[in-house]
Design a protein around this motif. Structure first.
Motif, PDB file in Angstrom:
ATOM      1  N   GLU A 153      -3.098  -1.374  -6.651  1.00 31.35           N
ATOM      2  CA  GLU A 153      -2.597  -0.918  -5.353  1.00 31.35           C
ATOM      3  C   GLU A 153      -1.075  -0.872  -5.384  1.00 31.35           C
ATOM      4  OE1 GLU A 153      -4.082  -3.444  -2.249  1.00 31.35           O
ATOM      5  OE2 GLU A 153      -6.161  -3.137  -2.862  1.00 31.35           O
ATOM      6  N   VAL A 154      -0.536   0.172  -4.772  1.00 29.61           N
ATOM      7  CA  VAL A 154       0.912   0.305  -4.640  1.00 29.61           C
ATOM      8  C   VAL A 154       1.225   0.567  -3.178  1.00 29.61           C
ATOM      9  CG1 VAL A 154       2.966   1.566  -5.351  1.00 29.61           C
ATOM     10  CG2 VAL A 154       1.087   1.273  -6.973  1.00 29.61           C
ATOM     11  N   THR A 155       2.139  -0.204  -2.635  1.00 27.76           N
ATOM     12  CA  THR A 155       2.591  -0.015  -1.256  1.00 27.76           C
ATOM     13  C   THR A 155       4.022   0.477  -1.302  1.00 27.76           C
ATOM     14  OG1 THR A 155       1.166  -1.786  -0.455  1.00 27.76           O
ATOM     15  CG2 THR A 155       3.017  -1.161   0.956  1.00 27.76           C
ATOM     16  N   GLY A 156       4.290   1.551  -0.564  1.00 32.08           N
ATOM     17  CA  GLY A 156       5.642   2.092  -0.566  1.00 32.08           C
ATOM     18  C   GLY A 156       5.865   3.066   0.561  1.00 32.08           C
ATOM     19  N   PHE A 157       7.029   3.661   0.549  1.00 28.69           N
ATOM     20  CA  PHE A 157       7.428   4.633   1.560  1.00 28.69           C
ATOM     21  C   PHE A 157       6.917   6.012   1.155  1.00 28.69           C
ATOM     22  CE2 PHE A 157      10.523   1.244   1.807  1.00 28.69           C
ATOM     23  CZ  PHE A 157      10.665   1.046   3.171  1.00 28.69           C
ATOM     24  N   LEU A 183      -4.531   7.883 -10.546  1.00 30.17           N
ATOM     25  CA  LEU A 183      -5.621   8.862 -10.546  1.00 30.17           C
ATOM     26  C   LEU A 183      -6.785   8.363  -9.697  1.00 30.17           C
ATOM     27  CD1 LEU A 183      -5.607   9.699 -14.363  1.00 30.17           C
ATOM     28  CD2 LEU A 183      -4.563  11.016 -12.512  1.00 30.17           C
ATOM     29  N   ASP A 184      -7.621   9.297  -9.240  1.00 31.42           N
ATOM     30  CA  ASP A 184      -8.774   8.942  -8.387  1.00 31.42           C
ATOM     31  C   ASP A 184      -8.334   8.012  -7.265  1.00 31.42           C
ATOM     32  OD1 ASP A 184     -10.529  10.418 -10.018  1.00 31.42           O
ATOM     33  OD2 ASP A 184     -10.692   8.721 -11.402  1.00 31.42           O
ATOM     34  N   ALA A 185      -7.228   8.341  -6.659  1.00 29.92           N
ATOM     35  CA  ALA A 185      -6.589   7.461  -5.696  1.00 29.92           C
ATOM     36  C   ALA A 185      -7.087   7.679  -4.269  1.00 29.92           C
ATOM     37  CB  ALA A 185      -5.070   7.646  -5.738  1.00 29.92           C
ATOM     38  N   GLU A 186      -6.892   6.653  -3.467  1.00 31.31           N
ATOM     39  CA  GLU A 186      -7.220   6.732  -2.047  1.00 31.31           C
ATOM     40  C   GLU A 186      -6.224   5.926  -1.251  1.00 31.31           C
ATOM     41  OE1 GLU A 186     -11.099   5.053  -1.232  1.00 31.31           O
ATOM     42  OE2 GLU A 186     -10.909   3.744  -2.951  1.00 31.31           O
ATOM     43  N   ILE A 187      -5.893   6.448  -0.078  1.00 28.46           N
ATOM     44  CA  ILE A 187      -5.017   5.723   0.828  1.00 28.46           C
ATOM     45  C   ILE A 187      -5.868   4.662   1.503  1.00 28.46           C
ATOM     46  CG2 ILE A 187      -3.565   5.910   2.891  1.00 28.46           C
ATOM     47  CD1 ILE A 187      -3.038   8.846   2.022  1.00 28.46           C
ATOM     48  N   ILE A 188      -5.424   3.410   1.418  1.00 31.06           N
ATOM     49  CA  ILE A 188      -6.261   2.331   1.971  1.00 31.06           C
ATOM     50  C   ILE A 188      -5.708   1.739   3.250  1.00 31.06           C
ATOM     51  CG2 ILE A 188      -7.385   1.795  -0.200  1.00 31.06           C
ATOM     52  CD1 ILE A 188      -5.516  -0.547  -0.544  1.00 31.06           C
ATOM     53  N   ASN A 189      -4.593   2.262   3.735  1.00 29.83           N
ATOM     54  CA  ASN A 189      -4.117   1.853   5.071  1.00 29.83           C
ATOM     55  C   ASN A 189      -3.285   2.928   5.695  1.00 29.83           C
ATOM     56  OD1 ASN A 189      -1.535   1.680   3.926  1.00 29.83           O
ATOM     57  ND2 ASN A 189      -1.107  -0.262   4.913  1.00 29.83           N
ATOM     58  N   ALA A 221       0.387   9.847  -6.611  1.00 25.42           N
ATOM     59  CA  ALA A 221      -1.043   9.514  -6.535  1.00 25.42           C
ATOM     60  C   ALA A 221      -1.835  10.792  -6.301  1.00 25.42           C
ATOM     61  CB  ALA A 221      -1.288   8.533  -5.391  1.00 25.42           C
ATOM     62  N   TYR A 222      -2.790  11.044  -7.172  1.00 23.43           N
ATOM     63  CA  TYR A 222      -3.689  12.179  -7.005  1.00 23.43           C
ATOM     64  C   TYR A 222      -4.921  11.669  -6.269  1.00 23.43           C
ATOM     65  CZ  TYR A 222      -0.537  14.786  -9.870  1.00 23.43           C
ATOM     66  OH  TYR A 222       0.595  15.412 -10.344  1.00 23.43           O
ATOM     67  N   LEU A 223      -5.047  12.114  -5.032  1.00 26.26           N
ATOM     68  CA  LEU A 223      -6.047  11.586  -4.107  1.00 26.26           C
ATOM     69  C   LEU A 223      -7.417  12.218  -4.323  1.00 26.26           C
ATOM     70  CD1 LEU A 223      -3.746  11.745  -0.972  1.00 26.26           C
ATOM     71  CD2 LEU A 223      -4.244   9.717  -2.341  1.00 26.26           C
ATOM     72  N   LYS A 224      -8.456  11.400  -4.119  1.00 32.35           N
ATOM     73  CA  LYS A 224      -9.835  11.895  -4.190  1.00 32.35           C
ATOM     74  C   LYS A 224     -10.086  12.927  -3.099  1.00 32.35           C
ATOM     75  CE  LYS A 224     -11.883   7.603  -5.865  1.00 32.35           C
ATOM     76  NZ  LYS A 224     -12.826   6.521  -5.518  1.00 32.35           N
ATOM     77  N   THR A 243      -0.328   2.179   1.615  1.00 31.20           N
ATOM     78  CA  THR A 243      -0.833   1.577   0.386  1.00 31.20           C
ATOM     79  C   THR A 243      -1.858   2.514  -0.217  1.00 31.20           C
ATOM     80  OG1 THR A 243      -0.467  -0.655   1.231  1.00 31.20           O
ATOM     81  CG2 THR A 243      -1.992  -0.431  -0.622  1.00 31.20           C
ATOM     82  N   ILE A 244      -1.711   2.757  -1.495  1.00 31.25           N
ATOM     83  CA  ILE A 244      -2.628   3.635  -2.219  1.00 31.25           C
ATOM     84  C   ILE A 244      -3.214   2.857  -3.387  1.00 31.25           C
ATOM     85  CG2 ILE A 244      -2.818   5.729  -3.610  1.00 31.25           C
ATOM     86  CD1 ILE A 244      -0.679   6.983  -1.889  1.00 31.25           C
ATOM     87  N   LYS A 245      -4.500   3.051  -3.585  1.00 28.06           N
ATOM     88  CA  LYS A 245      -5.202   2.394  -4.690  1.00 28.06           C
ATOM     89  C   LYS A 245      -5.695   3.472  -5.649  1.00 28.06           C
ATOM     90  CE  LYS A 245      -9.016  -0.748  -5.625  1.00 28.06           C
ATOM     91  NZ  LYS A 245     -10.067  -1.571  -5.021  1.00 28.06           N
ATOM     92  N   GLY A 246      -5.473   3.252  -6.946  1.00 25.58           N
ATOM     93  CA  GLY A 246      -5.930   4.204  -7.948  1.00 25.58           C
ATOM     94  C   GLY A 246      -5.779   3.638  -9.345  1.00 25.58           C
ATOM     95  N   LYS A 247      -6.232   4.412 -10.326  1.00 20.36           N
ATOM     96  CA  LYS A 247      -6.150   3.993 -11.730  1.00 20.36           C
ATOM     97  C   LYS A 247      -4.818   4.438 -12.315  1.00 20.36           C
ATOM     98  CE  LYS A 247     -11.062   4.104 -12.521  1.00 20.36           C
ATOM     99  NZ  LYS A 247     -12.172   4.861 -13.086  1.00 20.36           N
TER     100      LYS A 247
END
Length: 147
Positions: free
Chosen positions: A64-68, A141-147, A104-107, A121-125
């Motif tokens: 997970e990465v949290t940023g602006f 990759l295969d990322a999703e925004i989780i908040n 982040a390349y989103l699903k 925050t985005i979660k991905g590989k």
């Protein structure tokens, strides 16, 4: 009873030691060093990354990465760019380096409009890029925004 309690505490503490720790990703990315190399195709010098071993160990793993949020027309695309710093200080606009941004390349496309400098925050590989100058160095990759 004391033995049971002691056993539970020991098992619990061992379990904590085995759990995966989510490192401070931005601090880890900042350990990446960059060297100028001539790109013969373009006849120009570009910065190429040298990734630390601890970052290479995370490649292919989910994190997970949290940023602006940096606005790059996410409403019509399936990617998002995060920065360690607000828009005015980011790599594209200010004085920060390439270690301060992640793509982040989103699903799937975001369900809501994201505002400039909104913290998400985005979660991905994790994928590391040290060759393609048309791509960022840090990719989810295969990322999703989780908040």
């Amino acid at each position: 009873m004391k033995i049971l309690t002691l056993g539970f505490l020991l098992a619990f503490s061992l379990g904590l030691g085995v759990s995966v720790h989510n490192p401070d990703i931005w601090a880890l990315l900042s350990k990446t060093r960059f060297v100028e190399k001539l790109n013969r195709e373009f006849g120009m010098y570009f910065l190429y990354p040298i990734f630390p071993d601890e970052l290479k160990a995370l490649e292919g793993k989910s994190l997970e990465v949290t940023g602006f949020y940096i606005p790059l027309d996410v409403s019509t695309s399936d990617f998002a760019v995060l920065s360690k710093f607000p828009n005015a200080e980011c790599f594209f606009c200010g004085g920060a380096g390439p270690e301060s941004i992640v793509v982040a390349y989103l699903k799937k496309k975001p369900s809501k409009k994201i505002k400039v400098d909104e913290i998400i925050t985005i979660k991905g590989k994790l994928k590391l890029n040290d060759t393609d100058i048309d791509e960022l160095n840090f990719i989810l990759l295969d990322a999703e925004i989780i908040n």
